[in-house]
Design a protein around this motif. Structure first.
Motif, short mmCIF file in Angstrom:
data_model
loop_
_atom_site.label_atom_id
_atom_site.label_comp_id
_atom_site.label_asym_id
_atom_site.label_seq_id
_atom_site.Cartn_x
_atom_site.Cartn_y
_atom_site.Cartn_z
N LEU A 1 38.10 31.68 40.44
CA LEU A 1 37.65 33.12 41.41
C LEU A 1 37.17 31.06 42.14
CD1 LEU A 1 36.68 35.30 42.63
CD2 LEU A 1 34.80 34.84 40.80
N GLU B 1 43.57 32.06 36.55
CA GLU B 1 42.99 32.84 37.50
C GLU B 1 41.67 31.73 37.74
OE1 GLU B 1 42.80 36.56 35.76
OE2 GLU B 1 44.84 36.83 35.64
N ARG C 1 49.20 32.97 33.32
CA ARG C 1 49.02 32.02 35.10
C ARG C 1 47.53 31.77 34.96
NH1 ARG C 1 52.28 34.08 39.06
NH2 ARG C 1 50.62 32.83 40.59
N ARG D 1 40.00 35.01 45.00
CA ARG D 1 41.03 34.96 43.82
C ARG D 1 42.14 33.91 43.91
NH1 ARG D 1 38.38 37.58 39.88
NH2 ARG D 1 36.85 39.14 39.84
N PHE D 2 42.59 33.12 43.26
CA PHE D 2 43.67 32.62 43.36
C PHE D 2 44.29 32.98 41.73
CE2 PHE D 2 40.75 30.45 46.27
CZ PHE D 2 41.68 30.33 47.39
N ALA D 3 45.91 32.80 42.06
CA ALA D 3 46.59 32.59 40.62
C ALA D 3 47.31 31.35 40.96
CB ALA D 3 47.60 33.96 40.69
N ARG E 1 39.81 31.45 34.07
CA ARG E 1 41.18 31.64 33.18
C ARG E 1 42.27 31.33 33.40
NH1 ARG E 1 39.24 38.12 32.72
NH2 ARG E 1 40.77 38.82 34.77
N GLU E 2 42.42 31.36 31.85
CA GLU E 2 44.37 31.10 31.47
C GLU E 2 44.97 32.77 30.84
OE1 GLU E 2 47.65 28.42 29.88
OE2 GLU E 2 45.39 27.91 29.92
N ARG E 3 45.93 33.31 31.77
CA ARG E 3 46.57 35.10 31.25
C ARG E 3 47.35 34.86 31.94
NH1 ARG E 3 42.35 40.82 32.82
NH2 ARG E 3 44.07 39.74 34.99
#
Length: 408
Positions: free
Chosen positions: A197, A195, A193, A202-204, A188-190
């Protein structure tokens, strides 16, 4: 936030870029972004090794650029990629051999198409292209037959899995990482960034580049950008020559391709280790990783794309012919004997096959060129079939120029 191409305008800011897929294209992209932009790269791969899918399931041919529409991305990146790959293999002691390729017209009716192929190859800048008669082709391949041929002396073979392993090593040496056994589960883009899984972590990232091959559609859906093409898998089955039959082929022997399809037809390919592969055919698969030729687990998604059934309706005769060649060994042998008539059924033994990730448009058209899309902070390599391995280092440069720079 302004976005532009090129390097970050804020010195001291390190881009964090994720790459999905540790095939040869994904690893080449990671290496290029780390080397040319100083990015901190993380490659996410669901398998336990690099190059587990298309990179590790092909005949190892380094294409010279004969087939592709002049001016297309494929034509340009193939020619650039050949030079880069040859140089890379020499620099790292990786096997690379210019065995040469013959594209053979079996009948007089194929001569005009063969001549057009030679003209296309010259337009693409392929070096050394020669048009041969029946006697001339026998001088190159003494056991081959045909009425004419185009010879590409610089078409080569290499070990693409070995190249992928070396690229992964480069990524590590440049400060990046390759995370194996990390299947992407959510994107997901938030808040500026991306993000991700992957596995249990979890990576950003500042940007995410998707080079997922057969898994492209799944990652695109997670990112909310399914796009207007879908990956349709085609199973390619190989046989290998055994015993003295290996000596019947010196290099690479190909048929004149059907211009309606991006597939090249059953051909004979001597590999780096001296083995000779025959094939592949191209049979629609109903699972993205149908290496054993079976499986229906992805049938719903594959057949649910309108383009799949439209493609099948337009090309059902070819589909039946390819399926027959898959089921009946004598039909497969007949295709090979058209060019090397001394072959017998006893000369062929099954060899590992592969699955080609072929993009199909909504109208049923087979997408021929490479396709790279930018959707916000996500860059998707939507279509990268053959000659993607040949072109991988050039594709990497192209993609690196597309990934927007980080500006804070």
């Amino acid at each position: 936030m302004a976005v532009c191409g090129g390097k970050s305008e804020n010195r001291g800011v390190t881009e964090k870029i994720g790459i999905v897929g540790a095939g040869i294209v994904g690893l080449a992209v990671a290496r290029e972004l780390a080397a040319s932009r100083g990015a901190e790269v993380t490659v996410l791969e669901k398998e336990e090794r690099v190059g587990a899918h298309q990179t590790g399931h092909n005949s190892g041919v380094v294409h010279a650029g004969i087939y592709y529409q002049p001016g297309s991305l494929k034509a340009r990146l193939c020619r650039e990629g050949v030079a880069l790959l040859k140089e890379y293999c020499a620099a790292h002691g990786l096997p690379y051999a210019e065995l040469g390729k013959l594209v053979v017209a079996a009948t007089r009716a194929e001569r005009p198409q063969l001549r057009a192929l030679a003209e296309r190859a010259r337009a693409n800048g392929v070096p050394g292209i020669a048009e041969l008669d029946a006697l001339g082709l026998r001088e190159i391949e003494p056991h081959a037959v045909g009425v004419a041929a185009v010879h590409s002396p610089h078409t080569a073979v290499c070990d693409f899995p070995a190249v992928a392993r070396r690229l992964a090593q480069d990524v590590a040496e440049l400060g990046g990482s390759v995370q194996l056994s990390h299947p992407v589960r959510a994107v997901r883009e938030r808040a500026g960034r991306v993000e991700v899984l992957a596995g249990e972590r979890r990576f950003a990232f500042d940007h995410l580049v998707v080079c997922a091959g057969l898994g492209t559609d799944a990652v695109a859906r997670m990112a909310g950008v399914p796009g207007e093409v879908r990956i349709v898998p085609f199973k390619g089955e190989f046989q290998a020559l055994q015993g003295a039959a290996k000596d019947l082929v010196r290099g690479l022997i190909y048929p004149v391709p059907d211009p309606r399809y991006p597939f090249l037809g059953v051909h004979l390919t001597r590999q780096i280790g001296g083995e000779v592969l025959v094939g592949p055919n191209a049979v629609l698969a109903l699972a993205y990783e149908a290496y054993d030729g079976r499986g229906l687990r992805d049938a719903g998604r594959i057949l649910g794309w309108p383009g799949t059934l439209r493609m099948a309706r337009a090309h059902w005769r070819t589909g039946i012919r390819e399926t027959y060649g898959s089921l009946v060994k004598s039909a497969f042998l007949k295709g090979a004997r058209r060019y090397v008539p001394e072959l017998t059924a006893a000369d062929l033994v099954p060899a590992p096959g592969g699955v080609r990730a072929q993009a199909v448009a909504r109208d049923g058209g087979l997408v021929d060129d490479f396709v790279v899309d930018v959707e916000g902070r996500v860059v998707l390599v939507r279509n990268a079939p053959s000659p993607a391995a040949t072109s991988s280092l050039a594709i990497a440069r192209h993609v690196a120029g597309i990934v927007p720079a980080l500006v804070r």
